[in-house]
Write a protein that holds these residues in place. Sequence first.
Motif, short mmCIF file in Angstrom:
data_model
loop_
_atom_site.label_atom_id
_atom_site.label_comp_id
_atom_site.label_asym_id
_atom_site.label_seq_id
_atom_site.Cartn_x
_atom_site.Cartn_y
_atom_site.Cartn_z
N TYR A 161 -6.32 -8.73 5.45
CA TYR A 161 -6.26 -7.77 5.77
C TYR A 161 -6.53 -7.58 4.55
CZ TYR A 161 -3.61 -9.24 1.54
OH TYR A 161 -3.11 -9.55 0.08
N ILE A 162 -6.97 -5.31 5.32
CA ILE A 162 -7.75 -4.11 4.73
C ILE A 162 -6.31 -3.60 3.28
CG2 ILE A 162 -9.11 -2.33 3.74
CD1 ILE A 162 -9.99 -3.45 6.62
N THR A 163 -6.89 -3.68 2.16
CA THR A 163 -5.79 -2.90 1.25
C THR A 163 -6.06 -1.18 1.35
OG1 THR A 163 -7.00 -3.13 -0.65
CG2 THR A 163 -5.81 -4.29 -0.57
N LYS A 164 -4.98 -1.12 0.85
CA LYS A 164 -4.76 0.48 0.46
C LYS A 164 -5.89 1.01 -0.96
CE LYS A 164 -0.53 1.50 2.08
NZ LYS A 164 1.01 1.91 1.43
N PRO A 165 -7.07 1.82 -0.74
CA PRO A 165 -7.29 1.62 -1.95
C PRO A 165 -6.93 1.93 -3.16
CG PRO A 165 -7.81 4.07 -0.35
CD PRO A 165 -6.49 2.92 -0.32
N ILE A 166 -7.53 0.67 -3.59
CA ILE A 166 -7.04 -0.43 -5.18
C ILE A 166 -7.54 -0.35 -5.93
CG2 ILE A 166 -4.49 -0.83 -4.09
CD1 ILE A 166 -5.63 -3.77 -3.91
N PRO A 167 -7.06 -0.12 -7.20
CA PRO A 167 -8.70 -0.84 -8.08
C PRO A 167 -8.77 -2.08 -8.34
CG PRO A 167 -6.26 -0.11 -9.35
CD PRO A 167 -6.35 -0.02 -8.23
N SER A 168 -8.23 -3.53 -8.19
CA SER A 168 -8.70 -3.79 -8.55
C SER A 168 -8.10 -5.31 -7.49
CB SER A 168 -8.50 -4.58 -10.14
OG SER A 168 -7.28 -4.47 -10.72
N TYR A 169 -8.26 -6.92 -7.61
CA TYR A 169 -7.56 -7.73 -7.57
C TYR A 169 -5.63 -7.86 -8.33
CZ TYR A 169 -9.63 -11.96 -9.53
OH TYR A 169 -10.09 -12.23 -10.72
N GLU A 170 -6.16 -7.93 -9.51
CA GLU A 170 -4.91 -7.92 -10.10
C GLU A 170 -3.77 -6.95 -10.27
OE1 GLU A 170 -8.56 -7.67 -11.76
OE2 GLU A 170 -8.60 -9.70 -12.80
N TYR A 171 -4.43 -5.68 -9.60
CA TYR A 171 -3.44 -5.06 -9.16
C TYR A 171 -2.58 -5.83 -7.86
CZ TYR A 171 -1.79 -0.11 -8.00
OH TYR A 171 -0.45 0.75 -7.34
N MET A 172 -2.43 -6.42 -7.45
CA MET A 172 -1.94 -7.05 -6.06
C MET A 172 -0.41 -7.60 -6.47
SD MET A 172 -2.90 -6.13 -2.88
CE MET A 172 -1.88 -8.09 -2.20
N PRO A 173 -0.30 -8.37 -7.36
CA PRO A 173 1.03 -9.05 -8.12
C PRO A 173 1.27 -7.32 -9.16
CG PRO A 173 -1.00 -10.35 -9.17
CD PRO A 173 -1.77 -9.06 -7.95
N TYR A 174 0.34 -6.94 -9.81
CA TYR A 174 0.58 -6.34 -10.93
C TYR A 174 1.82 -4.95 -10.43
CZ TYR A 174 0.25 -1.53 -13.60
OH TYR A 174 0.31 -0.73 -13.96
N ALA A 175 1.57 -4.71 -9.12
CA ALA A 175 2.82 -3.06 -8.82
C ALA A 175 3.41 -3.95 -7.61
CB ALA A 175 1.19 -2.15 -8.10
N TYR A 176 4.33 -4.73 -8.10
CA TYR A 176 5.70 -5.10 -7.17
C TYR A 176 6.11 -4.15 -7.17
CZ TYR A 176 9.04 -3.62 -11.00
OH TYR A 176 9.93 -3.85 -10.95
N GLY A 177 6.69 -4.32 -5.64
CA GLY A 177 7.45 -3.50 -5.05
C GLY A 177 6.76 -2.41 -4.01
N GLU A 178 5.36 -2.16 -3.80
CA GLU A 178 4.68 -1.05 -3.54
C GLU A 178 4.34 -2.35 -2.41
OE1 GLU A 178 1.63 0.81 -6.06
OE2 GLU A 178 0.20 1.32 -4.72
#
Length: 411
Positions: free
Chosen positions: A381-398
């Motif tokens: 999958y391709i993400t939306k524009p996000i700052p880093s891979y750590e943002y994936m678990p960090y931004a829970y619920g989104e």
Amino acid sequence: MRTLVKNIKELVGVETSPKQRKEGREMSVLETVKDAYLVIEDGKVRAFGEMKDLKEESADCVVDATGRLVFPSFCDSHTHLVYANSREHEFVDKIRGLSYEEIAKRGGGILNSAKATAAASENELYDMAQRRLEEVMRLGTGAIEIKSGYGLSTESELKLLRVIRRLKENSPLTIKSNFLGAHGIPMEYRGHQEDYVDLVINEMIPKVAAEGLADFIDVFCDQGFFTVEDTARILEAGIKYGMKPKIHANEMAVSGGVQVGVKYGAISVDHLEQMGDAEIECLKGTETMPTILPGCAFFLNLPLSPARRMIDAGLPVAMASDYNPGTSPSGNMQLILSMACIRYRLTPEEAFNATTLNTAYAMGVSDQLGSMAVGKKANFYITKPIPSYEYMPYAYGENKVERVFLNGKEV
Ligand code: NIG
Ligand code: FE
């Protein structure tokens, strides 16, 4: 058909020398390529590397991923997503103080779902399951294991497994099926559950095998459900028909489930909320993947499985959703990734490995899936524009997933 994904901010989860699974310290290794390209051909990963090394830009389809990250799809190695009814009334009973086991004793829980499932037609069950599958696919899942177990009669179990077969035929996801006839003890067998075990062994397993409906065989081996002896008998029977064991163990109690699973060469033992030192020792040096289901522990407020202790002891750990109406009514693997870090103290690198490569192993597909490696299936999958891979678990619920590709094609 050749697809080029270019200008990827970071391509995560690549493997230059692919492993079947990662254990202990290896779980903190997550290879990535910054400012990357990815070439897909005929549904498989053909090449990847840094943009500066990209030689040839010609492709049938070019995708510009500027500002976005690319990840291998989640593999969800434990779900029960073919079912008829939601169970929010029991959810309220639990808030008021009843335990999962008390609800089950009264004939609620799994038996409640079995009643509704028996009344539903194969087409109705298919439509409901198909919608759930579509939903988890949009959230980044690319491979999934699905269990029967809300039938609890020969006819209904076969109906559920036929639904899973149709999903396999029609869905772009990679799907594995698991026969879980021993999920609950029907009311009429209470007090003589060995007769139900006989039914599973003598009637259900041969019929399931005759239609080639199950890759795996499962048992809910736990206090108040099936005993270690029941489990051993059922696994032996399944193995004879070519089904690989993959079981529920140690959710309610230190049940002996881990040991019996390991003894019969289970590909995974799942739940593991109740783990002593003996269980951790017993898993060392085996082929069995310890699999934790964070959604279930969250939903039922159960003690947490000692993931950190297991990894520190050198074991691999996988984490799956357990998507089902009674203990985890969500198949959102992005949320599981967050829970892995927040509740179980896995680092983001460990959490990605636990929800991709190690879950791929736990469903027997890690030679084709679970990482971005040359020759593997192009499920990503391709993400939306996000700052880093750590943002994936960090931004829970989104929901961070923007575009999904399975077998190399956008879905
Ligand atoms: O994995 N624990 C056993 N089976 C399912 C729950 C089934 C249900 O309550 O409907 C699980 O959590
Ligand atoms: Fe389960």
